[in-house]
Write a protein that holds these residues in place. Structure first.
Motif, PDB file in Angstrom:
ATOM      1  N   GLN A  44      -8.280  -4.912  26.292  1.00  0.00           N
ATOM      2  CA  GLN A  44      -8.117  -3.914  25.667  1.00  0.00           C
ATOM      3  C   GLN A  44      -6.609  -4.200  24.985  1.00  0.00           C
ATOM      4  OE1 GLN A  44      -9.988  -1.447  25.413  1.00  0.00           O
ATOM      5  NE2 GLN A  44      -9.233   0.846  24.680  1.00  0.00           N
ATOM      6  N   VAL A  45      -6.252  -3.677  23.227  1.00  0.00           N
ATOM      7  CA  VAL A  45      -5.630  -3.901  22.092  1.00  0.00           C
ATOM      8  C   VAL A  45      -4.780  -2.456  22.103  1.00  0.00           C
ATOM      9  CG1 VAL A  45      -4.557  -4.636  19.873  1.00  0.00           C
ATOM     10  CG2 VAL A  45      -5.939  -5.574  21.324  1.00  0.00           C
ATOM     11  N   GLN A  46      -4.104  -1.738  22.251  1.00  0.00           N
ATOM     12  CA  GLN A  46      -3.287  -0.929  22.129  1.00  0.00           C
ATOM     13  C   GLN A  46      -2.498  -0.864  20.491  1.00  0.00           C
ATOM     14  OE1 GLN A  46      -1.673   0.464  25.560  1.00  0.00           O
ATOM     15  NE2 GLN A  46      -3.193   1.538  25.754  1.00  0.00           N
ATOM     16  N   LEU A  47      -3.072  -0.197  19.815  1.00  0.00           N
ATOM     17  CA  LEU A  47      -1.994   0.483  18.277  1.00  0.00           C
ATOM     18  C   LEU A  47      -1.355   1.618  18.296  1.00  0.00           C
ATOM     19  CD1 LEU A  47      -5.223  -1.003  16.267  1.00  0.00           C
ATOM     20  CD2 LEU A  47      -3.461  -2.454  16.915  1.00  0.00           C
ATOM     21  N   VAL A  48       0.155   0.902  17.955  1.00  0.00           N
ATOM     22  CA  VAL A  48       0.796   2.355  17.771  1.00  0.00           C
ATOM     23  C   VAL A  48       1.729   2.432  15.953  1.00  0.00           C
ATOM     24  CG1 VAL A  48       2.946   3.697  18.437  1.00  0.00           C
ATOM     25  CG2 VAL A  48       0.781   2.317  19.901  1.00  0.00           C
ATOM     26  N   GLU A  49       0.973   3.294  15.225  1.00  0.00           N
ATOM     27  CA  GLU A  49       2.104   3.157  13.714  1.00  0.00           C
ATOM     28  C   GLU A  49       2.979   3.931  13.603  1.00  0.00           C
ATOM     29  OE1 GLU A  49      -2.981   4.173  13.109  1.00  0.00           O
ATOM     30  OE2 GLU A  49      -1.649   4.498  15.039  1.00  0.00           O
ATOM     31  N   SER A  50       3.979   3.430  12.896  1.00  0.00           N
ATOM     32  CA  SER A  50       4.831   4.291  12.592  1.00  0.00           C
ATOM     33  C   SER A  50       4.819   3.918  10.775  1.00  0.00           C
ATOM     34  CB  SER A  50       6.582   4.486  13.542  1.00  0.00           C
ATOM     35  OG  SER A  50       6.431   2.970  12.739  1.00  0.00           O
ATOM     36  N   GLY A  51       6.449   5.526  10.580  1.00  0.00           N
ATOM     37  CA  GLY A  51       7.117   4.880   9.103  1.00  0.00           C
ATOM     38  C   GLY A  51       5.987   5.503   7.974  1.00  0.00           C
ATOM     39  N   GLY A  52       5.245   7.300   8.154  1.00  0.00           N
ATOM     40  CA  GLY A  52       4.502   7.735   7.853  1.00  0.00           C
ATOM     41  C   GLY A  52       5.853   8.834   7.322  1.00  0.00           C
ATOM     42  N   GLY A  53       5.471   9.371   6.479  1.00  0.00           N
ATOM     43  CA  GLY A  53       6.503  10.901   5.991  1.00  0.00           C
ATOM     44  C   GLY A  53       6.104  11.800   4.712  1.00  0.00           C
ATOM     45  N   LEU A  54       6.674  11.786   4.429  1.00  0.00           N
ATOM     46  CA  LEU A  54       6.773  12.841   2.938  1.00  0.00           C
ATOM     47  C   LEU A  54       7.589  11.637   2.044  1.00  0.00           C
ATOM     48  CD1 LEU A  54       6.166  15.599   1.232  1.00  0.00           C
ATOM     49  CD2 LEU A  54       8.465  16.188   1.733  1.00  0.00           C
ATOM     50  N   VAL A  55       7.264  11.656   0.626  1.00  0.00           N
ATOM     51  CA  VAL A  55       8.001  11.451  -0.568  1.00  0.00           C
ATOM     52  C   VAL A  55       7.507  11.901  -2.020  1.00  0.00           C
ATOM     53  CG1 VAL A  55       5.953   9.227  -0.530  1.00  0.00           C
ATOM     54  CG2 VAL A  55       8.635   9.212  -0.825  1.00  0.00           C
ATOM     55  N   GLN A  56       8.062  11.486  -2.697  1.00  0.00           N
ATOM     56  CA  GLN A  56       7.907  12.031  -4.040  1.00  0.00           C
ATOM     57  C   GLN A  56       7.014  10.286  -4.918  1.00  0.00           C
ATOM     58  OE1 GLN A  56      11.160  12.830  -5.986  1.00  0.00           O
ATOM     59  NE2 GLN A  56      11.218  15.086  -5.479  1.00  0.00           N
ATOM     60  N   ALA A  57       6.411  11.101  -5.417  1.00  0.00           N
ATOM     61  CA  ALA A  57       5.067  10.401  -7.014  1.00  0.00           C
ATOM     62  C   ALA A  57       6.374   9.519  -6.821  1.00  0.00           C
ATOM     63  CB  ALA A  57       4.741  10.649  -7.847  1.00  0.00           C
ATOM     64  N   GLY A  58       5.879   8.031  -6.806  1.00  0.00           N
ATOM     65  CA  GLY A  58       6.558   6.583  -7.559  1.00  0.00           C
ATOM     66  C   GLY A  58       7.314   6.401  -6.391  1.00  0.00           C
ATOM     67  N   GLY A  59       7.834   6.464  -6.113  1.00  0.00           N
ATOM     68  CA  GLY A  59       8.215   6.348  -3.818  1.00  0.00           C
ATOM     69  C   GLY A  59       8.030   5.415  -3.708  1.00  0.00           C
ATOM     70  N   SER A  60       8.919   4.897  -2.554  1.00  0.00           N
ATOM     71  CA  SER A  60       7.588   4.243  -1.364  1.00  0.00           C
ATOM     72  C   SER A  60       7.918   4.506  -0.113  1.00  0.00           C
ATOM     73  CB  SER A  60       8.797   2.825  -1.446  1.00  0.00           C
ATOM     74  OG  SER A  60       8.647   2.252  -2.579  1.00  0.00           O
ATOM     75  N   LEU A  61       7.457   3.939   0.530  1.00  0.00           N
ATOM     76  CA  LEU A  61       7.538   3.758   2.205  1.00  0.00           C
ATOM     77  C   LEU A  61       6.484   2.647   2.920  1.00  0.00           C
ATOM     78  CD1 LEU A  61       5.191   7.544   2.568  1.00  0.00           C
ATOM     79  CD2 LEU A  61       7.702   6.529   3.407  1.00  0.00           C
ATOM     80  N   ARG A  62       7.101   2.483   3.829  1.00  0.00           N
ATOM     81  CA  ARG A  62       6.940   0.932   4.858  1.00  0.00           C
ATOM     82  C   ARG A  62       5.911   1.238   6.269  1.00  0.00           C
ATOM     83  NH1 ARG A  62       9.395  -5.031   7.226  1.00  0.00           N
ATOM     84  NH2 ARG A  62      10.216  -3.336   8.407  1.00  0.00           N
ATOM     85  N   LEU A  63       5.108   1.445   6.120  1.00  0.00           N
ATOM     86  CA  LEU A  63       4.375   1.543   7.083  1.00  0.00           C
ATOM     87  C   LEU A  63       4.698   0.452   8.432  1.00  0.00           C
ATOM     88  CD1 LEU A  63       1.282   3.486   5.886  1.00  0.00           C
ATOM     89  CD2 LEU A  63       3.194   4.495   6.378  1.00  0.00           C
ATOM     90  N   SER A  64       4.465   0.989   9.571  1.00  0.00           N
ATOM     91  CA  SER A  64       4.263  -0.921  10.713  1.00  0.00           C
ATOM     92  C   SER A  64       3.315   0.011  11.843  1.00  0.00           C
ATOM     93  CB  SER A  64       5.790  -0.792  11.245  1.00  0.00           C
ATOM     94  OG  SER A  64       6.671  -1.001  10.855  1.00  0.00           O
ATOM     95  N   CYS A  65       2.411  -1.008  12.289  1.00  0.00           N
ATOM     96  CA  CYS A  65       1.543  -0.878  13.664  1.00  0.00           C
ATOM     97  C   CYS A  65       1.987  -2.529  14.251  1.00  0.00           C
ATOM     98  CB  CYS A  65       0.531  -0.823  12.661  1.00  0.00           C
ATOM     99  SG  CYS A  65      -0.609  -1.254  14.446  1.00  0.00           S
ATOM    100  N   ALA A  66       2.303  -1.416  15.417  1.00  0.00           N
ATOM    101  CA  ALA A  66       2.325  -2.508  16.820  1.00  0.00           C
ATOM    102  C   ALA A  66       1.598  -2.481  17.211  1.00  0.00           C
ATOM    103  CB  ALA A  66       4.038  -1.750  17.252  1.00  0.00           C
ATOM    104  N   ALA A  67       1.343  -3.866  17.987  1.00  0.00           N
ATOM    105  CA  ALA A  67      -0.387  -3.831  18.444  1.00  0.00           C
ATOM    106  C   ALA A  67       0.498  -4.164  19.997  1.00  0.00           C
ATOM    107  CB  ALA A  67      -1.068  -5.119  18.013  1.00  0.00           C
ATOM    108  N   SER A  68      -0.266  -4.374  21.175  1.00  0.00           N
ATOM    109  CA  SER A  68      -0.244  -4.446  22.488  1.00  0.00           C
ATOM    110  C   SER A  68      -1.075  -5.910  22.396  1.00  0.00           C
ATOM    111  CB  SER A  68      -0.778  -4.089  23.690  1.00  0.00           C
ATOM    112  OG  SER A  68      -1.902  -3.635  23.468  1.00  0.00           O
ATOM    113  N   GLY A  69      -0.903  -6.827  23.329  1.00  0.00           N
ATOM    114  CA  GLY A  69      -1.671  -8.109  23.394  1.00  0.00           C
ATOM    115  C   GLY A  69      -1.543  -9.646  23.244  1.00  0.00           C
ATOM    116  N   ARG A  70      -1.593 -10.048  23.812  1.00  0.00           N
ATOM    117  CA  ARG A  70      -1.178 -11.775  23.409  1.00  0.00           C
ATOM    118  C   ARG A  70      -2.074 -12.689  22.303  1.00  0.00           C
ATOM    119  NH1 ARG A  70      -1.480 -13.994  29.553  1.00  0.00           N
ATOM    120  NH2 ARG A  70      -3.984 -12.569  29.505  1.00  0.00           N
TER     121      ARG A  70
END
Length: 121
Positions: free
Chosen positions: A1-27
């Motif tokens: 079983q793999v668990q995935l957790v996203e982070s980094g979303g939000g509100l940004v103006q057009a032309g801006g930037s965001l970085r999303l992350s996804c942390a995964a469990s498992g070897r």
């Protein structure tokens, strides 16, 4: 079983930037194909980008988004630049343990809960 957790979303103006992350469990994270999908209000979920050894992208984000992964940290990233209002969606990370470089949702067995990205005009 793999668990995935996203982070980094939000509100940004057009032309801006965001970085999303996804942390995964498992070897065995390093052998998975990892992907980002998104679902805008009233629309079907769609492929955004995927990576096993190298990244591949939907035409709508090519040149603006960059997918990457850090296998030592079991984490995948999506750097989003030059954001547009039409990028507004819930972004999901997903894992394909078979390692196929697919754009099809059916190939991905594991999904995160999603993170909201809102781009204002």
């Amino acid at each position: 079983q793999v668990q995935l957790v996203e982070s980094g979303g939000g509100l940004v103006q057009a032309g801006g930037s965001l970085r999303l992350s996804c942390a995964a469990s498992g070897r065995t994270f390093s052998v998975y194909t990892m992907g980002w999908f998104r679902q805008a209000p009233g629309k079907e979920r769609e492929f955004v980008a995927g990576i096993r050894w190298t990244g591949y992208y939907a035409d709508s984000v090519k040149g603006r988004f960059t997918i990457s992964r850090d296998n030592a940290k079991n984490t995948m990233y999506l750097q989003m630049n030059s954001l547009k209002p039409e990028d507004t969606a819930v972004y999901y990370c997903a894992a394909d343990p078979r390692g196929t470089a697919s754009r099809r949702q059916s190939e991905y067995d594991y999904w995160g809960q999603g993170t909201q990205v809102t781009v204002s005009s």
